[in-house]
Write a protein that holds these residues in place. Structure first.
Motif, mmCIF file in Angstrom:
data_model
loop_
_atom_site.group_PDB
_atom_site.id
_atom_site.type_symbol
_atom_site.label_atom_id
_atom_site.label_comp_id
_atom_site.label_asym_id
_atom_site.label_seq_id
_atom_site.Cartn_x
_atom_site.Cartn_y
_atom_site.Cartn_z
ATOM 1 N N HIS A 21 -10.269 13.425 -10.397
ATOM 2 C CA HIS A 21 -10.881 12.320 -11.139
ATOM 3 C C HIS A 21 -12.319 12.656 -11.515
ATOM 4 O O HIS A 21 -12.769 12.370 -12.633
ATOM 5 N N GLN A 34 0.841 -1.199 0.000
ATOM 6 C CA GLN A 34 0.000 0.000 0.000
ATOM 7 C C GLN A 34 0.876 1.249 0.000
ATOM 8 O O GLN A 34 1.924 1.296 0.628
ATOM 9 N N CYS A 87 -1.971 6.808 1.731
ATOM 10 C CA CYS A 87 -2.862 6.480 0.613
ATOM 11 C C CYS A 87 -4.184 7.235 0.680
ATOM 12 O O CYS A 87 -4.653 7.762 -0.333
ATOM 13 N N ARG A 88 -4.781 7.301 1.845
ATOM 14 C CA ARG A 88 -6.080 7.985 1.974
ATOM 15 C C ARG A 88 -5.970 9.462 1.627
ATOM 16 O O ARG A 88 -6.853 10.027 0.990
ATOM 17 N N LEU A 130 -3.778 10.827 -0.401
ATOM 18 C CA LEU A 130 -3.605 10.921 -1.849
ATOM 19 C C LEU A 130 -4.937 10.725 -2.572
ATOM 20 O O LEU A 130 -5.272 11.478 -3.493
ATOM 21 N N ILE A 131 -5.713 9.758 -2.141
ATOM 22 C CA ILE A 131 -7.023 9.495 -2.760
ATOM 23 C C ILE A 131 -7.941 10.700 -2.600
ATOM 24 O O ILE A 131 -8.643 11.088 -3.535
ATOM 25 N N SER A 132 -7.910 11.317 -1.423
ATOM 26 C CA SER A 132 -8.782 12.485 -1.217
ATOM 27 C C SER A 132 -8.356 13.663 -2.086
ATOM 28 O O SER A 132 -9.183 14.456 -2.515
ATOM 29 N N GLU A 133 -7.056 13.783 -2.355
ATOM 30 C CA GLU A 133 -6.579 14.858 -3.231
ATOM 31 C C GLU A 133 -6.908 14.571 -4.692
ATOM 32 O O GLU A 133 -7.227 15.477 -5.456
ATOM 33 N N LEU A 134 -6.817 13.302 -5.093
ATOM 34 C CA LEU A 134 -7.054 12.947 -6.494
ATOM 35 C C LEU A 134 -8.538 12.770 -6.810
ATOM 36 O O LEU A 134 -8.924 12.828 -7.975
ATOM 37 N N GLY A 135 -9.371 12.565 -5.796
ATOM 38 C CA GLY A 135 -10.802 12.354 -6.006
ATOM 39 C C GLY A 135 -11.475 13.460 -6.809
ATOM 40 O O GLY A 135 -12.136 13.182 -7.824
ATOM 41 N N TYR A 142 2.765 14.855 -3.712
ATOM 42 C CA TYR A 142 2.769 13.598 -2.961
ATOM 43 C C TYR A 142 4.168 12.988 -2.918
ATOM 44 O O TYR A 142 4.675 12.616 -1.856
#
Length: 134
Positions: free
Chosen positions: A32, A17, A21-22, A24-29, A68
């Motif tokens: 996207h 992992q 990760c969380r 990064l996902i919140s920034e890329l959400g 990141y």
């Protein structure tokens, strides 16, 4: 009648992992989501054509990824040694094991793989050269 049976084998490896990760996902959400809105437009145009919105979203994506990756390398300086040569040239070396050990245990498997990539080499060399020029 001849019938041929083709067997395909897909091999996968398990990747550790990503650290943070969380976050990064919140920034890329949101990035996207914006790109998803452009999906119907993208299907109508060849890949080499890009709308202004798509180009802007791509810039935001790259910026988030750059931020990141730089955050992963934010503590490089404390894991380097610098040797000053007789002609006052400085050479900095990264102590990779020390750097990897500075991460939480759950992030170390990823970092062990990451430090051996060309991307990490370029990023760390850039950072180390700024330390040498200070």
């Amino acid at each position: 009648m001849l019938t041929a049976t083709l067997l395909f084998s897909v091999k996968t490896c398990s990747l550790p992992q990503l650290p943070q990760c969380r976050k990064l996902i919140s920034e890329l959400g949101p990035i996207h989501a914006r790109l998803s809105c452009e999906n119907s437009i993208a299907k109508q145009h060849p890949i080499y054509k890009c709308s202004e919105v798509q180009a802007e979203v791509a810039e935001h994506f790259l910026s988030a990824m750059r931020h990141y990756l730089e955050s992963l390398c934010s503590n490089l300086r404390s894991h380097t040694i610098t040797n000053v040569q007789s002609n006052n040239d400085k050479v900095s070396l990264l102590l990779k094991d020390s750097f990897i050990d500075s991460f939480p245990v759950r992030d170390q498997p990823f970092m062990k793989l990451f430090v051996d990539t060309q991307l990490f080499s370029v990023l760390s060399d850039s950072r180390l050269s700024t330390y040498e020029n200070e």
